[in-house]
Design a protein around this motif. Structure first.
Motif, PDB file in Angstrom:
ATOM      1  N   LYS A  83       0.813  -1.219   0.000  1.00 22.19           N
ATOM      2  CA  LYS A  83       0.000   0.000   0.000  1.00 22.19           C
ATOM      3  C   LYS A  83       0.849   1.273   0.000  1.00 22.19           C
ATOM      4  O   LYS A  83       0.317   2.372  -0.119  1.00 22.19           O
ATOM      5  CB  LYS A  83      -0.928   0.003   1.217  1.00 22.19           C
TER       6      LYS A  83
ATOM      7  N   PRO B 135      -1.023   2.880  -3.307  1.00 24.73           N
ATOM      8  CA  PRO B 135      -2.048   3.250  -2.320  1.00 24.73           C
ATOM      9  C   PRO B 135      -3.462   3.015  -2.848  1.00 24.73           C
ATOM     10  O   PRO B 135      -3.719   3.126  -4.040  1.00 24.73           O
ATOM     11  CB  PRO B 135      -1.783   4.741  -2.089  1.00 24.73           C
ATOM     12  N   ASN B 136      -4.367   2.692  -1.925  1.00 20.67           N
ATOM     13  CA  ASN B 136      -5.763   2.496  -2.312  1.00 20.67           C
ATOM     14  C   ASN B 136      -6.670   3.584  -1.759  1.00 20.67           C
ATOM     15  O   ASN B 136      -7.894   3.458  -1.801  1.00 20.67           O
ATOM     16  CB  ASN B 136      -6.259   1.116  -1.872  1.00 20.67           C
ATOM     17  N   LYS B 137      -6.062   4.652  -1.217  1.00 19.42           N
ATOM     18  CA  LYS B 137      -6.832   5.781  -0.725  1.00 19.42           C
ATOM     19  C   LYS B 137      -6.343   7.061  -1.400  1.00 19.42           C
ATOM     20  O   LYS B 137      -5.169   7.184  -1.733  1.00 19.42           O
ATOM     21  CB  LYS B 137      -6.711   5.900   0.798  1.00 19.42           C
ATOM     22  N   GLN B 138      -7.255   8.013  -1.553  1.00 18.63           N
ATOM     23  CA  GLN B 138      -6.927   9.261  -2.244  1.00 18.63           C
ATOM     24  C   GLN B 138      -6.309  10.266  -1.273  1.00 18.63           C
ATOM     25  O   GLN B 138      -6.886  11.309  -0.964  1.00 18.63           O
ATOM     26  CB  GLN B 138      -8.182   9.831  -2.907  1.00 18.63           C
ATOM     27  N   ILE B 139      -5.098   9.920  -0.836  1.00 21.04           N
ATOM     28  CA  ILE B 139      -4.355  10.762   0.096  1.00 21.04           C
ATOM     29  C   ILE B 139      -2.942  10.944  -0.463  1.00 21.04           C
ATOM     30  O   ILE B 139      -2.267   9.952  -0.757  1.00 21.04           O
ATOM     31  CB  ILE B 139      -4.282  10.119   1.496  1.00 21.04           C
TER      32      ILE B 139
ATOM     33  N   SER C 163       1.099  11.469  -0.688  1.00 13.67           N
ATOM     34  CA  SER C 163       2.212  11.034   0.162  1.00 13.67           C
ATOM     35  C   SER C 163       3.524  11.320  -0.546  1.00 13.67           C
ATOM     36  O   SER C 163       3.573  11.503  -1.762  1.00 13.67           O
ATOM     37  CB  SER C 163       2.093   9.538   0.484  1.00 13.67           C
TER      38      SER C 163
ATOM     39  N   MET D 178      -0.269  10.202  -5.544  1.00  9.99           N
ATOM     40  CA  MET D 178      -1.646  10.154  -5.054  1.00  9.99           C
ATOM     41  C   MET D 178      -2.477   9.301  -5.986  1.00  9.99           C
ATOM     42  O   MET D 178      -2.248   9.280  -7.205  1.00  9.99           O
ATOM     43  CB  MET D 178      -2.232  11.564  -4.968  1.00  9.99           C
ATOM     44  N   LEU D 179      -3.428   8.568  -5.429  1.00 13.91           N
ATOM     45  CA  LEU D 179      -4.374   7.801  -6.224  1.00 13.91           C
ATOM     46  C   LEU D 179      -5.427   8.728  -6.810  1.00 13.91           C
ATOM     47  O   LEU D 179      -6.045   9.515  -6.088  1.00 13.91           O
ATOM     48  CB  LEU D 179      -5.045   6.736  -5.354  1.00 13.91           C
TER      49      LEU D 179
ATOM     50  N   THR E   1      -6.407  16.214  -9.094  1.00 13.24           N
ATOM     51  CA  THR E   1      -5.555  15.440  -8.195  1.00 13.24           C
ATOM     52  C   THR E   1      -4.161  16.040  -8.136  1.00 13.24           C
ATOM     53  O   THR E   1      -3.551  16.127  -7.057  1.00 13.24           O
ATOM     54  CB  THR E   1      -5.494  13.974  -8.663  1.00 13.24           C
TER      55      THR E   1
ATOM     56  N   LYS F  94      -8.847   3.810 -11.870  1.00 10.73           N
ATOM     57  CA  LYS F  94      -7.899   4.082 -10.786  1.00 10.73           C
ATOM     58  C   LYS F  94      -6.498   4.238 -11.373  1.00 10.73           C
ATOM     59  O   LYS F  94      -5.993   3.333 -12.041  1.00 10.73           O
ATOM     60  CB  LYS F  94      -7.919   2.962  -9.752  1.00 10.73           C
TER      61      LYS F  94
END
Length: 210
Positions: free
Chosen positions: A7, A11-15, A17, A145-146, A157, A197
């Motif tokens: 992850k 990543p599987n969340k729209q955050i 990093s 980012m996702l 995004t 995605k």
């Protein structure tokens, strides 16, 4: 690489990093132009890349033994994009795109294994896929980012990524070697554009570093 377990890289969340991408091995092919253009070579380039990747994956069934081989899932397609005559990156100017399409390879794959695959395809299918290259590349420091949705809305995004990057004291570090990067977790032939995605990565550096 198991994208369901890693992850950090996938990543599987729209955050947003920030992370450092280590050196990895890839298959790579280069091209140019709008991938949606009916005359574009994009789809053919993707096909060529996957032919080599799956030939390597199934090598043991063709009496070619790779040292340390373990069964693996072919990783998602990745695209590095830039535009001639533009500073930075404009996702809406598709007519100016120049791209490098890449597929990560496991660490136990070496250039000799890639060369075997190229020769095997040439003998068996009569196809010269030597434009597909074997590459070792370290992406370095990035913000990622996702993105969920159509490719044309990536700009939203990217704006979030830029805001996060600035807050953390970083700035964009585009160069001929460090490019806008997309990882395609969805197949656009099977998923509606609203559910696509895509991981977006941009090269960065500490603000003020030369």
């Amino acid at each position: 690489m198991d994208i369901k377990k890693n992850k950090v890289l996938y990543p599987n969340k729209q955050i947003p990093s920030i992370l450092h991408i280590q050196e990895s091995k890839f298959l790579m092919i280069q091209g140019r132009g709008n991938p949606n253009d009916i005359n574009s070579s994009y789809k053919d380039d993707v096909s060529k890349l996957y032919q080599v990747a799956y030939t390597i994956r199934m090598s043991y069934k063709n009496n070619y033994l790779i040292k340390g081989f373990e069964p693996f899932t072919v990783a998602p397609l990745e695209g590095y994009w830039y535009q001639e005559g533009i500073e930075g990156f404009d996702p809406l100017r598709k007519d100016l795109f120049v791209y490098k399409l890449m597929i990560p390879m496991p660490d136990f794959i070496h250039e000799k294994d890639y060369l075997w695959a190229i020769q095997f395809i040439k003998v068996k299918k009569g196809m010269d896929l030597s434009e597909v290259k074997f590459l070792i590349y370290e992406e370095g420091l990035v913000v990622q980012m996702l993105h969920i949705g159509p490719y044309d809305t990536e700009v939203q995004t990217i704006q979030q990524m830029n805001e996060f990057m600035n807050q953390e004291g970083y700035e964009i570090d585009f160069s001929p070697e460090r490019l806008h990067h997309e990882i395609y977790l969805s197949d656009p032939r099977k998923v509606s554009s609203e559910k696509l995605k895509t991981i977006i990565r941009h090269p960065i550096k500490k603000r003020g570093n030369v």
